[in-house]
Write a protein that holds these residues in place. Structure first.
Motif, PDB file in Angstrom:
ATOM      1  N   ILE A 139       0.831  -1.208   0.000  1.00  0.00           N
ATOM      2  CA  ILE A 139       0.000   0.000   0.000  1.00  0.00           C
ATOM      3  C   ILE A 139       0.865   1.257   0.000  1.00  0.00           C
ATOM      4  N   GLU A 140       1.914   1.260   0.830  1.00  0.00           N
ATOM      5  CA  GLU A 140       2.690   2.480   1.048  1.00  0.00           C
ATOM      6  C   GLU A 140       3.546   2.789  -0.185  1.00  0.00           C
ATOM      7  N   ASN A 155       5.950   5.551  -0.219  1.00  0.00           N
ATOM      8  CA  ASN A 155       7.229   6.169   0.122  1.00  0.00           C
ATOM      9  C   ASN A 155       8.257   5.127   0.546  1.00  0.00           C
ATOM     10  N   PHE A 202      11.011   5.427   2.541  1.00  0.00           N
ATOM     11  CA  PHE A 202      11.395   5.425   3.950  1.00  0.00           C
ATOM     12  C   PHE A 202      10.334   4.769   4.815  1.00  0.00           C
ATOM     13  N   GLN A 203       9.041   5.040   4.488  1.00  0.00           N
ATOM     14  CA  GLN A 203       7.955   4.409   5.249  1.00  0.00           C
ATOM     15  C   GLN A 203       7.976   2.899   5.081  1.00  0.00           C
ATOM     16  N   ILE A 208      10.592   1.028   4.826  1.00  0.00           N
ATOM     17  CA  ILE A 208      11.602   0.464   5.732  1.00  0.00           C
ATOM     18  C   ILE A 208      11.021   0.276   7.126  1.00  0.00           C
ATOM     19  N   LEU A 209      10.224   1.263   7.566  1.00  0.00           N
ATOM     20  CA  LEU A 209       9.628   1.158   8.897  1.00  0.00           C
ATOM     21  C   LEU A 209       8.671  -0.027   8.967  1.00  0.00           C
TER      22      LEU A 209
END
Lengths: 93, 225
Positions: B39-40, B42, B44-45, B47-48
């Motif tokens: 879904i995400e 980005n 960096f998001q 990786i989280l």
């Protein structure tokens, strides 16, 4: 009666699994997470507590200690990356 | 065939009962995490969110319930830490190159100026080393290494040249070899278990202690001249 060999592992195991499930839902679909990465990092502490509880129920002393000490380093690395990217005005969200 | 019959008798019943529940929940968690990655948008998001999948992997390994699982979890944690560090570093430098600016130079490091490091008695380090040697194993190595670190941080080491610490890193490598050989001996000839135990236990205590000591000597040589 709560006993250290019978009931306590059960409690910590099921509590840990619940925390992992709810926390992962919170990290992925939680409110405002797609705009603020810091909210996502704060939500990440919930499943990590669950994993630590699961290690506790299996008597993994060294693994739990290492996990607990690795986590703050992880948060420091992530927050440093957020600060660097935001200083440049890079795409955070 | 009954799946319980292949489990050895030494495994407690409670861990056998935990196994299917833990595996199910871990797979569900991994599915949630991977759907989040889809879904995400980005980087960096993502990786989280990948961290959730790492936790699911840890639960699956932990569900085995033996010492082998603990031995597998430790490298998994360290590798995931290194991976996160490397990927965030790559993201930051990609951003710099996109903007066409040079990455800023590192600031000059200032060593910690604490009073306790100057006034502590050096015998503390000796106590730590002796206690760590008695403990042996990974924990003992950490305690003995902390003792060496204290010795390097407080006061000037007398009679220990730079070459001495170079040789110590060589000894650390030899201790690592002894640890490996000890483990190999367990499988080749299990009757020699006592020799194997001493080889691996002594090897790991020397190796971990000297690794901690090398951290201290690096700190002294790089920043504390």
């Amino acid at each position: 009666m709560i006993s250290a060999t019978g009931t306590l592992p059960l409690i910590s195991f099921y509590l840990g699994l619940t925390l992992v499930l709810i926390g992962s839902l919170g990290v992925v679909f939680g409110p405002k997470t797609s705009k603020e990465p810091i909210v996502r990092i704060i939500n990440l502490t919930v499943p990590s507590t669950g994993v630590a509880l699961i290690f506790l129920s299996y008597n993994y002393t060294l693994a739990m200690l290492t996990f607990l000490s690795v986590n703050p380093i992880l948060y420091i690395i992530m927050i440093r990356a957020i600060i660097r990217l935001e200083e440049m005005g890079g795409p955070i969200s | 065939m009954d799946p319980v019959s292949i489990v050895p008798n030494v495994v407690p019943q409670i861990i056998v009962n935990f196994y299917p529940i833990a595996i199910t929940i871990a797979i569900v968690t991994a599915a949630i995490g991977l759907s989040g990655v889809i879904i995400e948008k980005n980087d960096f998001q993502k990786i989280l969110i990948i961290q959730i999948v790492t936790y699911a992997m840890l639960i699956i390994v932990a569900a085995v319930g033996t010492d082998l699982a603990e031995a597998l979890i430790l490298p998994g944690l360290v590798v995931s830490l290194a991976e996160i560090l490397a990927v965030t570093e790559v993201l930051i430098f990609r951003e710099y190159t996109k903007r066409g600016t040079n990455p800023p130079q590192l600031k000059k490091y200032k060593p910690i100026d604490m009073e306790v490091l100057k006034t502590a008695i050096p015998i503390t380090s000796l106590l730590c080393v002796v206690y760590g040697t008695i403990l042996t194993g990974f924990t003992g190595g950490a305690v003995a290494g902390a003792g060496i670190l204290i010795y390097l941080f407080i006061g000037e080491p007398k009679g220990l040249s730079h070459d001495f610490w170079e040789e110590m890193s060589g000894v650390s490598g030899l201790a690592w070899c002894s640890w490996l050989l000890g483990f190999l001996l367990y499988f080749l000839n299990p009757r020699l278990w006592l020799v194997a135990l001493f080889m691996s236990g002594g090897g790991i205590v020397i190796k971990v202690a000297l690794k901690f000591g090398l951290l201290g000597i690096l700190n002294r040589e790089e920043f504390n001249k």
